[in-house]
Design a protein around this motif. Sequence first.
Motif, mmCIF file in Angstrom:
data_model
loop_
_atom_site.group_PDB
_atom_site.id
_atom_site.type_symbol
_atom_site.label_atom_id
_atom_site.label_comp_id
_atom_site.label_asym_id
_atom_site.label_seq_id
_atom_site.Cartn_x
_atom_site.Cartn_y
_atom_site.Cartn_z
ATOM 1 N N LEU A 1 0.826 -1.214 0.000
ATOM 2 C CA LEU A 1 0.000 0.000 0.000
ATOM 3 C C LEU A 1 0.858 1.262 0.000
ATOM 4 O O LEU A 1 0.476 2.277 -0.575
ATOM 5 C CB LEU A 1 -0.946 0.012 1.216
ATOM 6 C CG LEU A 1 -2.093 -1.003 1.180
ATOM 7 C CD1 LEU A 1 -2.932 -0.892 2.457
ATOM 8 C CD2 LEU A 1 -2.979 -0.808 -0.050
ATOM 9 N N GLU A 2 2.004 1.153 0.608
ATOM 10 C CA GLU A 2 2.907 2.307 0.645
ATOM 11 C C GLU A 2 3.332 2.702 -0.779
ATOM 12 O O GLU A 2 3.575 3.860 -1.072
ATOM 13 C CB GLU A 2 4.132 1.955 1.507
ATOM 14 C CG GLU A 2 4.986 3.130 1.897
ATOM 15 C CD GLU A 2 6.184 3.319 0.993
ATOM 16 O OE1 GLU A 2 6.650 4.469 0.861
ATOM 17 O OE2 GLU A 2 6.658 2.317 0.404
ATOM 18 N N GLN A 3 3.369 1.683 -1.642
ATOM 19 C CA GLN A 3 3.743 1.923 -3.045
ATOM 20 C C GLN A 3 2.554 2.384 -3.886
ATOM 21 O O GLN A 3 2.685 2.631 -5.068
ATOM 22 C CB GLN A 3 4.306 0.622 -3.670
ATOM 23 C CG GLN A 3 5.547 0.068 -2.991
ATOM 24 C CD GLN A 3 6.720 1.022 -3.112
ATOM 25 O OE1 GLN A 3 6.926 1.635 -4.154
ATOM 26 N NE2 GLN A 3 7.463 1.203 -2.026
ATOM 27 N N HIS A 4 1.366 2.427 -3.265
ATOM 28 C CA HIS A 4 0.154 2.754 -4.023
ATOM 29 C C HIS A 4 -0.635 3.906 -3.402
ATOM 30 O O HIS A 4 -1.666 3.714 -2.774
ATOM 31 C CB HIS A 4 -0.744 1.505 -4.145
ATOM 32 C CG HIS A 4 -0.172 0.481 -5.062
ATOM 33 N ND1 HIS A 4 -0.349 0.505 -6.428
ATOM 34 C CD2 HIS A 4 0.634 -0.580 -4.818
ATOM 35 C CE1 HIS A 4 0.303 -0.503 -6.975
ATOM 36 N NE2 HIS A 4 0.904 -1.180 -6.021
ATOM 37 N N PRO A 5 -0.144 5.107 -3.635
ATOM 38 C CA PRO A 5 -0.833 6.267 -3.054
ATOM 39 C C PRO A 5 -2.256 6.449 -3.572
ATOM 40 O O PRO A 5 -3.040 7.182 -2.961
ATOM 41 C CB PRO A 5 0.067 7.443 -3.463
ATOM 42 C CG PRO A 5 1.021 6.932 -4.464
ATOM 43 C CD PRO A 5 1.117 5.467 -4.313
ATOM 44 N N SER A 6 -2.592 5.786 -4.675
ATOM 45 C CA SER A 6 -3.958 5.955 -5.193
ATOM 46 C C SER A 6 -4.997 5.307 -4.275
ATOM 47 O O SER A 6 -6.173 5.633 -4.333
ATOM 48 C CB SER A 6 -4.061 5.356 -6.600
ATOM 49 O OG SER A 6 -3.717 3.991 -6.555
ATOM 50 N N ILE A 7 -4.561 4.387 -3.433
ATOM 51 C CA ILE A 7 -5.493 3.798 -2.457
ATOM 52 C C ILE A 7 -5.752 4.856 -1.376
ATOM 53 O O ILE A 7 -4.810 5.348 -0.749
ATOM 54 C CB ILE A 7 -4.895 2.521 -1.825
ATOM 55 C CG1 ILE A 7 -4.611 1.462 -2.885
ATOM 56 C CG2 ILE A 7 -5.798 1.952 -0.724
ATOM 57 C CD1 ILE A 7 -5.828 0.889 -3.592
ATOM 58 N N LYS B 1 3.460 11.844 2.132
ATOM 59 C CA LYS B 1 3.425 10.668 3.009
ATOM 60 C C LYS B 1 3.447 11.063 4.484
ATOM 61 O O LYS B 1 4.278 11.890 4.888
ATOM 62 C CB LYS B 1 4.626 9.772 2.728
ATOM 63 C CG LYS B 1 4.516 9.039 1.409
ATOM 64 C CD LYS B 1 5.709 8.143 1.202
ATOM 65 C CE LYS B 1 5.558 7.403 -0.113
ATOM 66 N NZ LYS B 1 6.694 6.539 -0.379
ATOM 67 N N VAL B 2 2.555 10.436 5.241
ATOM 68 C CA VAL B 2 2.564 10.636 6.701
ATOM 69 C C VAL B 2 2.417 9.278 7.396
ATOM 70 O O VAL B 2 2.018 8.288 6.786
ATOM 71 C CB VAL B 2 1.414 11.566 7.186
ATOM 72 C CG1 VAL B 2 1.615 12.996 6.732
ATOM 73 C CG2 VAL B 2 0.051 11.031 6.765
ATOM 74 N N GLY C 1 -4.597 15.383 0.051
ATOM 75 C CA GLY C 1 -3.489 14.741 -0.656
ATOM 76 C C GLY C 1 -2.464 14.099 0.261
ATOM 77 O O GLY C 1 -1.271 14.098 -0.022
ATOM 78 N N LEU C 2 -2.942 13.547 1.387
ATOM 79 C CA LEU C 2 -2.027 12.860 2.309
ATOM 80 C C LEU C 2 -2.157 11.350 2.112
ATOM 81 O O LEU C 2 -3.265 10.820 2.001
ATOM 82 C CB LEU C 2 -2.373 13.204 3.758
ATOM 83 C CG LEU C 2 -2.184 14.649 4.212
ATOM 84 C CD1 LEU C 2 -2.651 14.809 5.654
ATOM 85 C CD2 LEU C 2 -0.718 15.078 4.095
#
Lengths: 372, 412
Positions: A183-189, A231-232, A252-253
């Motif tokens: 999921l970290e690689q998929h910000p669209s989620i 990213k947070v 956009g977080l």
Amino acid sequence: MATLNELLENFHDIACSPKKQLNAYLEQGKKVVACVPVYTPEELIHSMGLVPMGAWGADIELKESKRYFPAFICSIMQSILELGIRGEYKGISAIVIPSLCDSLKCLGQNWKYAVKDIPFIPMTYPQNRKPESGKEFTKASYERVIRDLEAATGEKFSEASLAKSNEIYNEHNAAMRKLAEVLEQHPSITAVQRRDIFKSAHFMRKEEHTALVSQLIEALSQVEEKESKIKVITTGILADSDGLLKIFDEHGLQIAADDVAHESRQYRTDVNLELESLEGLADKFSRMDHCSVLYDPEKKRAGYIVDLAKKYKAKGVVVLLTKFCDPEEFDYVMVKKACAEAGIPIIQIEVDRQMVNYEQAGTMMEAFIDML
Amino acid sequence: MGEGEKKPKFAVDPNSAKFKLNEIVAKHYKEVQEAKDRGEKIGWCASNFPQEIFQTLGIKVCYPENQAAAIAARGAGQRLCEISEAEGYSNDICAYARISLAHMMVGETPEQNMPLPDFVLCCNNICNCMIKWYENIAKELNIPLILIDIPFNPDYEVSDAQVAYVKSQFLAAIEQLEEITGKKWSDEKFKEIMEISNRTSRAWLEATAYTKYTPSPLNGFDLLNHMAVAVCARGTVEAAEAFETLLEEYKKAVEEGTSTFRAEEKYRIMFEGIACWPHLRTTATGLKSRGINMVATIYADAFGFIYDDFDGLIRAYCNVPNAMNLEHARDKREAIVKKTNTEGLLVHTNRSCKLWSGFMYEMSRQIGEDCQIPVTSFDGDQADPRNFSEAQYETRVQGLTEIMESNKGGKD
């Protein structure tokens, strides 16, 4: 093979309708046992052919629970009791309530009188959990849970079944850890979708959830990511509220990783399968760390959060502080200091399950983003 | 009395229990400071940590809970709470903890000073909040933390598994303290300390039980002050002697028909919860002005430990009021209500204490029904003055008084 969207919808449906899940299991003739946070020996319950189901409360108005709890007990405890009194857990065979914080101790005592038709099973964990005597005590407490479960459900315990369940839970842990990485690689989620995937785990048998998560990981591997977000890291007991999570999405977080009790804290430690199964489960608890309700004299949790932020190159840490949760409130000061030393921006947003207005939280988050 | 006319200063009789007890508390703080000044390692200690351990080792400790209560009673609770809050501590956290953490930060508190610790001794048989509080002290000061974990017991009786677990921590704590301080354990000294502690506890429990007489020879609020000695000096001969003197005084008062309750005792109540230290005068006056004496409190029992041997000692520490399940806690209170002919129950819903307040609604309902006494509660706090409303307190106490009065009418 289900599409990514179908899978996400499925996770959403499960996460948002625990009652439907409960009824479906009951219709299949299965017995269900409610598991109250923060840690419950689910493996024991699972090994006896019972379905463990997470009971972390709900975002509802409190009415009946006020006859038992004063207003300064956290909304997770209050809403669990409220749901119990309202009959939302009807059909459940028993509820296991650990006593890892003072409010949890009180929930167990109130439950006996407020919800008389669902037996209360106490789980007493030791805080000095690492020495041999601590492990012995954990084991004795598990044995007591087993006896109570046998009495409440008529099912029998066996070491061999527990060994299998330990394996199933280890596999699920591994799947959830891998999921977090993917999921970290998929910000669209979105933050809401991420919550759905984690939350659904509490309402499913783990082997079923592992299978769904594996499908999701496979589906995500086909997705080419174009989006990029700030990213947070999130930390706290719960990050459940739609209204709150939408603030992340609107601004956009991306939650790059979490230290949330309801999410990743559940999956950090595996059972050592080399050990005899019950001993292995007690040993697992002895190795659990970095949590506000587990004795942490060196306050390692603060460093853990800093490391997490560094590992995922997160721009900041969002502390979702459950109101009236004193273990988290004490830790917050240490986490804040550790983040300040490491130069990582941190924001604290107080949350509870009766939150209806998110404007203040939104404004705070906007100011925080400006800092990042 | 005209303006400008001064009240004669009241001198306490040096042979009285009150004098002796006050001296013990003063000496206690003085001795810890002297030990610190000599370069000895001193500790901060949770009120229900087994004092037999460090008394045997001859180690000096002081008690943040006693200190916080004294600071709050002397009007500085809010000032110290605000220091912690500025550091990031939520104002929902226990006010004793906030005061203690503030003292740790500033180092000096004139209202009740205490030297900073070289180690901390934590026991969570009163609450898990203690663990978090002491973790933060240990981390901030970079000092060792010794935890004796006594879990909340969901059952009526203490299990053998729990005794074994606590016993092993007891032994580990001795080893850790020997290492930290360089002092050596002596079994003979331990026996002696156990004997003294039992003697003190017996005298304390026997003295507090004198509220069973009607009228009571003491104002129950006196116990709240004397309790500091039961906490900090249980293992000393001075404390045993002071409580024996107190016992003699109560005996004599019963014979002579006198009392430290300076009003006609019209009603007898149980007071539930820790005192509301910042508003002690208001809460005490609200009762006294109506002729209400507090003759029952579980708090007195919390610091009296009677046991025969090492196992008994462990079980006694596992059986303190806040470590018990609802049924056990209820039965203990009901026994006190019956023994003291209590006519009403006044519950302090203490914002600082989640464990004490979290199942009190149900427990006090049961006590009220079983003992057929009226129950009322008020909102307050053990040390933060901001969480108390005098108007609410007055209204609630008045309501309780009216029911007790009507009950008396019914009984006549």
